[in-house]
Design an enzyme around this catalytic site. Structure first.
Site, short mmCIF file in Angstrom:
data_model
loop_
_atom_site.label_atom_id
_atom_site.label_comp_id
_atom_site.label_asym_id
_atom_site.label_seq_id
_atom_site.Cartn_x
_atom_site.Cartn_y
_atom_site.Cartn_z
N ASN A 28 0.83 -1.22 0.00
CA ASN A 28 0.00 0.00 0.00
C ASN A 28 0.86 1.26 0.00
O ASN A 28 0.36 2.36 0.22
CB ASN A 28 -0.88 0.04 1.25
CG ASN A 28 -1.88 -1.10 1.27
OD1 ASN A 28 -2.39 -1.48 0.23
ND2 ASN A 28 -2.14 -1.65 2.44
N HIS A 115 -14.63 -2.02 4.45
CA HIS A 115 -13.54 -2.69 5.17
C HIS A 115 -13.99 -3.24 6.53
O HIS A 115 -14.92 -2.72 7.15
CB HIS A 115 -12.42 -1.65 5.38
CG HIS A 115 -11.17 -2.22 5.95
ND1 HIS A 115 -10.80 -2.04 7.27
CD2 HIS A 115 -10.19 -2.96 5.39
CE1 HIS A 115 -9.64 -2.64 7.48
NE2 HIS A 115 -9.25 -3.20 6.35
N GLU A 159 -16.31 3.46 1.81
CA GLU A 159 -14.93 3.77 1.45
C GLU A 159 -15.00 4.66 0.22
O GLU A 159 -16.01 4.64 -0.50
CB GLU A 159 -14.17 2.48 1.09
CG GLU A 159 -13.97 1.55 2.26
CD GLU A 159 -13.18 0.29 1.89
OE1 GLU A 159 -12.29 0.35 1.02
OE2 GLU A 159 -13.47 -0.75 2.48
N SER A 163 -10.94 -1.09 -1.14
CA SER A 163 -9.63 -1.73 -0.95
C SER A 163 -9.45 -3.01 -1.73
O SER A 163 -8.32 -3.36 -2.08
CB SER A 163 -9.38 -1.98 0.53
OG SER A 163 -10.43 -2.73 1.08
N ASP A 188 -14.45 6.81 4.26
CA ASP A 188 -13.11 6.31 4.59
C ASP A 188 -12.24 6.44 3.34
O ASP A 188 -12.45 5.75 2.34
CB ASP A 188 -13.25 4.84 5.02
CG ASP A 188 -11.91 4.20 5.36
OD1 ASP A 188 -10.86 4.75 4.97
OD2 ASP A 188 -11.91 3.14 6.00
N HIS A 191 -7.57 4.42 0.89
CA HIS A 191 -6.79 4.12 -0.33
C HIS A 191 -6.75 5.30 -1.30
O HIS A 191 -6.22 5.18 -2.41
CB HIS A 191 -7.34 2.86 -1.01
CG HIS A 191 -7.17 1.67 -0.12
ND1 HIS A 191 -6.02 0.94 -0.06
CD2 HIS A 191 -8.01 1.14 0.81
CE1 HIS A 191 -6.14 -0.02 0.85
NE2 HIS A 191 -7.34 0.09 1.40
N LYS A 222 -0.68 3.92 4.56
CA LYS A 222 -0.61 3.49 3.16
C LYS A 222 0.27 4.50 2.40
O LYS A 222 1.47 4.46 2.53
CB LYS A 222 -2.02 3.32 2.61
CG LYS A 222 -2.80 2.32 3.51
CD LYS A 222 -4.16 2.03 3.04
CE LYS A 222 -4.99 1.32 4.12
NZ LYS A 222 -4.47 0.03 4.56
#
Ligand SMILES: Cc1ncc(COP(=O)(O)O)c(C=O)c1O
Length: 377
Positions: A28, A115, A159, A163, A188, A191, A222
């Site tokens: 990541n 997640h 998210e 992910s 979230d 990523h 990440k």
């Protein structure tokens, strides 16, 4: 215990710890900052002879310091919110945020591919939940409409870049639906932090909706090559978390010198437009090559590219073939993803070259030719 482990082994689901070697496609570290000399130098500079090595306690006891307050201010500015509060992991941030903002009288609407930290935070809150099909706005609207007259607060949680599938949430539409049915939005950005949006500020910033979102979670483990996460919000949410988030209250603060690493990583990441651009180009090229070769890359539109293979054994086979050829790739299997969707998860970083991408597709194609009949999806 042993029976359960044997069972996992039989179903090709037993996980083991391994040290990676080869071209790392499971990382990541999207901007390659984990080995960036500028970040190392900033960290070493923070380790002055008089620096304090431990925080000595929770932030509410002796663990607070001006260093942490300052990096929270910097991060809030980066995220575009008035406030930010640091948790020692993204997992702790999601658990703390969701379990304190939501209670049994509330409703939460959560994307089915969110997640584990979001799922666990929701479970711990005891809130009534609706898991809507991944990115399915119609299903979400039906669910919201059905609970329109229900008491309790309502929140949509998603998210921004997912992910496992590497696709994006329709944030603008989610916000509109939330507005229509009185539900707040929590995003979230794990990523997307450092990778997407203007200066890497995430997809909510790209969509221009930061001011309308209840809270954003930006992680540091990440693209920022550090660890921890910031919940970015207005002042009330921050005050509430300081008073109610158990993962914040009952956990030792990180050492003050670590705030310098995050601050330096943030500065480097914010100015990494060229790296972001080249990462996007390499990801587009890998997706195109894989698709041309007949592989299914799902709905990916980011630096995370799944190769959908369906069966556990097939995913393990491809991962082993890639590893044999010098590519560190892990097969992702249930329970991380739903049954029948085992896959390789190719996670690109700025360290991956176009030559390596071409070679990877060659290895995948050769590996497939060895299988007869081809059992991939
Ligand atoms: C979407 C998402 N949120 C939160 C987390 C947890 O972050 P951390 O690794 O900092 O605990 C992850 C970790 O993979 C993640 O993918």
């Amino acid at each position: 215990m042993q029976g359960e482990l044997s069972d996992l082994q039989m179903r090709a689901q037993l996980r083991t710890l391994e040290c990676h070697s080869g071209v790392n496609l499971s990382s990541n570290d999207y901007l390659g900052l984990a080995t960036d000399p500028r970040l190392k130098a900033a960290f070493l500079a923070a380790l002055q002879p008089n620096c304090q090595m431990g925080s000595t306690g929770s932030r509410l006891l002796s663990g607070n310091s001006r260093d942490w307050e300052q990096v929270e201010e910097e991060f809030a500015e980066f995220a575009g919110t008035s406030h930010a509060i640091y948790f020692s992991s993204g997992y702790a941030a999601n658990i703390g945020l969701l379990s304190s903002l939501l209670g049994p009288a509330d409703w939460v609407f959560s994307d089915s591919l969110n997640h584990a930290s979001i799922i666990d935070g929701i479970r711990l809150s005891g809130a009534r939940k609706v898991i809507y099909r991944h990115r399915d706005l119609n299903e979400l609207e039906d669910a919201l409409a059905l609970r329109d007259n229900e008491p309790g607060c309502k929140m949509i949680v998603t998210e921004s870049v997912f992910s496992m599938d590497g696709d994006r949430a329709p944030l603008g539409e989610l916000l509109l639906l939330g507005g229509k049915y009185g539900a707040e939005l929590i995003v979230d950005e794990a990523h997307a932090t450092g990778v997407h949006g203007p200066q890497g500020r995430g997809l909510a910033a790209e969509a221009g909706i930061v001011d309308n979102v209840l809270a954003l979670v930006h992680t540091c483990g990440k693209a920022l090559a550090s660890m921890g996460a910031f919940v970015c919000s207005g002042s009330t949410v921050k005050q509430f978390l300081i008073n109610r988030a158990r993962t914040f209250i009952f956990s030792t603060a990180m050492p003050p010198y670590f705030a310098y690493q995050i601050s330096a990583a943030l500065r480097i990441a914010a100015s990494a437009d060229l790296e972001r651009c080249s990462l996007t180009e390499v990801a587009e090229s890998l997706r195109a090559l894989l698709r041309e070769a007949g592989f299914n890359t799902g709905t990916s539109s980011s630096q995370i590219i799944p190769v959908m293979l369906g069966d556990n054994e097939v995913a393990l086979y491809f991962a082993a073939e890639l590893r044999r050829n010098g590519f560190a790739v892990r097969a992702i299997r249930p329970p991380t993803v739903s049954p029948g969707t085992s896959r390789l998860r190719l996670s690109l970083t700025t360290k991956i070259t176009r030559e390596q991408v071409n070679e990877l597709v060659g290895v995948m194609t050769a590996a497939r030719e060895k299988l007869a009949p081809a059992p991939y999806a």
